[in-house]
Structures are given as C-alpha cells and as structure tokens.
Write an enzyme that holds these catalytic residues in place. Structure first.
Site, PDB file in Angstrom:
ATOM      1  CD  GLN A  43      -1.106  -1.116   3.516  1.00 16.97           C
ATOM      2  OE1 GLN A  43      -2.337  -1.048   3.508  1.00 16.97           O
ATOM      3  NE2 GLN A  43      -0.461  -1.864   4.377  1.00 16.97           N
ATOM      4  CG  HIS A  74      -3.752   2.325  19.973  1.00 18.53           C
ATOM      5  ND1 HIS A  74      -2.930   3.338  19.513  1.00 18.53           N
ATOM      6  CD2 HIS A  74      -4.018   1.551  18.894  1.00 18.53           C
ATOM      7  CE1 HIS A  74      -2.709   3.158  18.212  1.00 18.53           C
ATOM      8  NE2 HIS A  74      -3.356   2.077  17.809  1.00 18.53           N
ATOM      9  CG  ASP A  98      -0.146   1.609  14.647  1.00 16.56           C
ATOM     10  OD1 ASP A  98      -1.102   1.290  13.904  1.00 16.56           O
ATOM     11  OD2 ASP A  98      -0.221   1.537  15.891  1.00 16.56           O
ATOM     12  CD  GLU A 118       0.850  -4.785   9.358  1.00 13.94           C
ATOM     13  OE1 GLU A 118       0.680  -4.699   8.129  1.00 13.94           O
ATOM     14  OE2 GLU A 118       0.084  -4.280  10.206  1.00 13.94           O
ATOM     15  CG  ASP A 150      -3.679 -12.114   4.041  1.00 13.89           C
ATOM     16  OD1 ASP A 150      -3.986 -11.909   2.856  1.00 13.89           O
ATOM     17  OD2 ASP A 150      -4.465 -11.906   4.997  1.00 13.89           O
ATOM     18  N   GLY A 151      -3.251 -11.929   7.575  1.00 12.54           N
ATOM     19  CA  GLY A 151      -4.013 -12.411   8.724  1.00 12.54           C
ATOM     20  C   GLY A 151      -4.983 -13.519   8.351  1.00 12.54           C
ATOM     21  CG  ASP A 168      -5.085  -1.979  15.055  1.00  7.64           C
ATOM     22  OD1 ASP A 168      -3.996  -1.667  15.576  1.00  7.64           O
ATOM     23  OD2 ASP A 168      -5.819  -1.180  14.436  1.00  7.64           O
ATOM     24  CB  SER A 169      -7.806  -4.599   9.726  1.00  2.00           C
ATOM     25  OG  SER A 169      -9.166  -4.163   9.721  1.00  2.00           O
TER      26      SER A 169
HETATM   27  N1  SAM Z   1      -6.322   1.984  13.671  1.00  2.00           N
HETATM   28  C1  SAM Z   1      -6.274   1.924  12.277  1.00  2.00           C
HETATM   29  C2  SAM Z   1      -7.672   2.050  11.742  1.00  2.00           C
HETATM   30  O1  SAM Z   1      -8.594   1.896  12.505  1.00  2.00           O
HETATM   31  O2  SAM Z   1      -7.853   2.387  10.585  1.00  2.00           O
HETATM   32  C3  SAM Z   1      -5.583   0.672  11.837  1.00  2.00           C
HETATM   33  C4  SAM Z   1      -4.175   0.818  12.066  1.00  2.00           C
HETATM   34  S1  SAM Z   1      -3.084  -0.435  11.564  1.00  2.00           S
HETATM   35  C5  SAM Z   1      -1.876   0.580  10.878  1.00  2.00           C
HETATM   36  C6  SAM Z   1      -3.777  -1.276  10.180  1.00  2.00           C
HETATM   37  C7  SAM Z   1      -2.833  -2.357   9.692  1.00  2.00           C
HETATM   38  O3  SAM Z   1      -3.547  -3.450   9.097  1.00  2.00           O
HETATM   39  C8  SAM Z   1      -1.868  -1.863   8.594  1.00  2.00           C
HETATM   40  O4  SAM Z   1      -0.544  -1.853   9.090  1.00  2.00           O
HETATM   41  C9  SAM Z   1      -2.053  -2.867   7.447  1.00  2.00           C
HETATM   42  O5  SAM Z   1      -0.856  -3.179   6.775  1.00  2.00           O
HETATM   43  C10 SAM Z   1      -2.625  -4.069   8.205  1.00  2.00           C
HETATM   44  N2  SAM Z   1      -3.325  -5.025   7.354  1.00  2.00           N
HETATM   45  C11 SAM Z   1      -4.150  -4.753   6.317  1.00  2.00           C
HETATM   46  N3  SAM Z   1      -4.597  -5.907   5.749  1.00  2.00           N
HETATM   47  C12 SAM Z   1      -4.025  -6.933   6.451  1.00  2.00           C
HETATM   48  C13 SAM Z   1      -4.097  -8.352   6.352  1.00  2.00           C
HETATM   49  N4  SAM Z   1      -4.848  -8.948   5.400  1.00  2.00           N
HETATM   50  N5  SAM Z   1      -3.402  -9.095   7.242  1.00  2.00           N
HETATM   51  C14 SAM Z   1      -2.636  -8.490   8.215  1.00  2.00           C
HETATM   52  N6  SAM Z   1      -2.509  -7.131   8.348  1.00  2.00           N
HETATM   53  C15 SAM Z   1      -3.210  -6.370   7.482  1.00  2.00           C
END
Ligand code: SAM
Length: 302
Positions: A43, A74, A98, A118, A150-151, A168-169
């Site tokens: 991304q 958080h 993060d 992550e 990938d989660g 927390d995606s």
């Molecule tokens: N608090 C934020 C929000 O509510 O929008 C989310 C913060 S956190 C930075 C979101 C994280 O989800 C990102 O670092 C992203 O890379 C991760 N992410 C997105 N898709 C994912 C997946 N399929 N598996 C694991 N992590 C994923």
C-alpha cells in the site's frame, strides 16, 4: 504535488494532507513536514508531521493513527476487553503494524504472550524506526512475537489459542478486505479459547454503517453475544467509532462497575481515555447505531 490528491499545496504555499475515504467528504490537515511518502509492498504509506494532530500515518489515503488521539482507540481496544475478561494471558492482534495497540496490551502484567500478524513489513519498519513515541519499544518486549503474513492465512492455518483476538486492520478496501469475511471470522472463532472475545475496528457508523452491519451479521452466526461498543476518535471523522464485539461469554459485557474498578486499580494503568465508568457506558448505543446492530442480528435470524 499537483496530481497528488492526498498531498497538495495551496495558494499560500501551505502543504495539506487530505484523507480521501468517504464519498463527498474530505478531511484536511496542515502539514509541517512530509516525513515519508512511498509505496510499500502492499500500500501507499504517507507519514506527515501536522500542525494540529502531531505525527499522522495514512495508508492508501486513509488516516490510520495520529500522535494526538491514538490513545483513544488503543486504550479502548486493549483495556476494555482485557479488564472485562479478567484473566487474559494470550492475545492475538491482526494488523496493528504501528505498534500502538501492542504497547497498550503489554502494559498488563498478566499478559504472557502477544502475537501480532501484520501483512506489511513497510509499516512495521517505519514505526519501529521513526515512531518510538507510539510503540515505546514494545516490539522488543520478550512477550511479543511478530508474524509477517496475511491475517487471513494465519487464522486459517494456526493451531494457537488466544483469550483475546483484535483485528486492528485498515478499512475493508485493499489488503484488509479479506478480514471482514465470514470465513475469516469463523477461523478467528476457532482460535479463541472458551469464553474468549473477538474484536474488530468497524469504522464510523455515521459514514460506514454497512461495515458494522456486515460484521454483526457474521458475529451473530458465530457467537452468543454479537454487537459493538463505542469510542470517539477525533481523526476518525464522523462521531462514534464502532468496535465489533463477539463472544460466547454473554456476561462479559456486564461486568459490575465495582469489579471493573478493582481490576483497573490492580492493573495500575495510567490512561487518557479509558475509565471503568466509560467502559460500563461504552455498550450503550445511540438509536441509529442500535438500529444498525439490530439489522445485522435480524438478517442473521436473531
Ligand atoms: N487503527 C487503524 C484504523 O482503525 O484504521 C488501523 C491501524 S493499523 C496501521 C492497520 C494495519 O492493518 C496496517 O498496518 C495494514 O498493513 C494491516 N493489514 C491490512 N490488511 C491486512 C491483512 N490482510 N493481514 C494483516 N494485516 C493487514
């Protein structure tokens, strides 16, 4: 910077970061310094130091976290489920690159293991190197284990078991889309210990009601208690943010205030948003959000 909708310069030479998430609505932040702007393997990662919200991270034009208000989200995604449950040892975070959520979870001495899955190493590397104030070095805590994956795949293949699972995606666009599906939630339920809780970031119902309804619909087919609780995060514009709640332990959402106060004192946490009183009130929903939850439950035949 002309063609770049997320970073623009106005006629006075001021630079602005603009979030482009909602149809017909945009939020702009005046930028003091563009710290990072590049594509990661998954991304586009933009990090800016802003005049009003401190450091801000955006992914694909959507604000993820800021120094000014990260504590709201958080604290409510960590302390509320952990103090409601009362005996959490093993936690799984999917996303959360993060480090802000992991930092709050690891404040609890009772936690023995925190696994974070992550997908994007670019987000972790940036936070680890340039955002100590947010993660406070939690990545180096001996209880912390990072899995870059990938989660969806992790949930489908893991044999681990957890008391709390927090998604927390990012929003259900791009890499996170798979994290808002029936199959993924079903796999997450399999990874929960009996009486465990599955939690999700479900956006701001004022703009993203379908996102919440979809999760409640799926949770209603998996858990005895399916719903959400609320928090107000200034940079998640639009009022209340919904945090999805799925568990078979129907008593968890009604832990008596006196018990929450005792657990909070025992944990000796210093918080900026979370309080036991706010915890007890967080499940009270305004009518328009209660209707969204009801619609999800109805469609699931509940
Ligand atoms: N608090 C934020 C929000 O509510 O929008 C989310 C913060 S956190 C930075 C979101 C994280 O989800 C990102 O670092 C992203 O890379 C991760 N992410 C997105 N898709 C994912 C997946 N399929 N598996 C694991 N992590 C994923």
């Amino acid at each position: 910077m002309g063609t770049n909708v997320n970073l623009t310069t106005d006629a006075d030479g001021r630079v602005w970061y603009t979030e482009t998430l909602h149809e017909g609505f945009r939020a702009s932040y005046e930028v003091k310094e563009v710290v990072y702007d590049s594509n990661t393997p998954h991304q586009r990662l933009i990090v800016v130091d802003t005049v009003s919200f401190g450091r801000l991270m955006a992914l694909d034009g959507v604000t993820q976290v800021t120094t000014a208000d990260e504590y709201v989200y958080h604290e409510m995604l960590s302390h509320l489920p952990i103090l409601a449950h009362g005996n959490v040892k093993d936690v799984l975070i999917i996303g959360g690159g993060d480090g802000g959520l992991a930092e709050e979870v690891l404040k609890h001495r009772s936690i023995q293991r925190l696994v974070m899955v992550e997908i994007d190493p670019g987000v972790i590397d940036f936070a680890r190197t340039h955002w100590q104030a947010l993660h406070q070095g939690c990545f180096d805590d001996p209880r912390f284990k990072l899995v870059v994956a990938d989660g969806k795949d992790f949930a489908a293949t893991s044999s681990d078991r957890f008391d709390i699972i927090v998604i927390d995606s990012t929003d259900p666009i791009g890499p996170s889309e798979v994290l808002f599906t029936k199959d993924f939630y079903t796999d997450c339920k399999r990874l929960l210990k009996p009486g465990g809780v599955l939690l999700t970031q479900n956006g701001v119902p004022f703009f993203q009601a379908d996102e919440l309804k979809n999760t409640v619909y799926n949770f209603a087919r998996l858990f005895a208690d399916a719903g959400c609780y609320l928090a107000v995060v200034p940079t998640y514009v639009g009022g209340f943010m919904a945090l999805g709640w799925g568990t078979d332990n129907v008593a968890l959402r009604n832990v008596p205030l006196a018990k929450l106060k005792a657990r909070f004192a025992e944990a000796s946490l210093k918080t900026l948003y979370y309080t036991p009183e706010l915890h007890a009130a967080a499940f009270a929903l305004p009518a328009f959000i209660a209707e969204v939850v009801e619609a999800g439950l109805r469609e699931a035949g509940r």
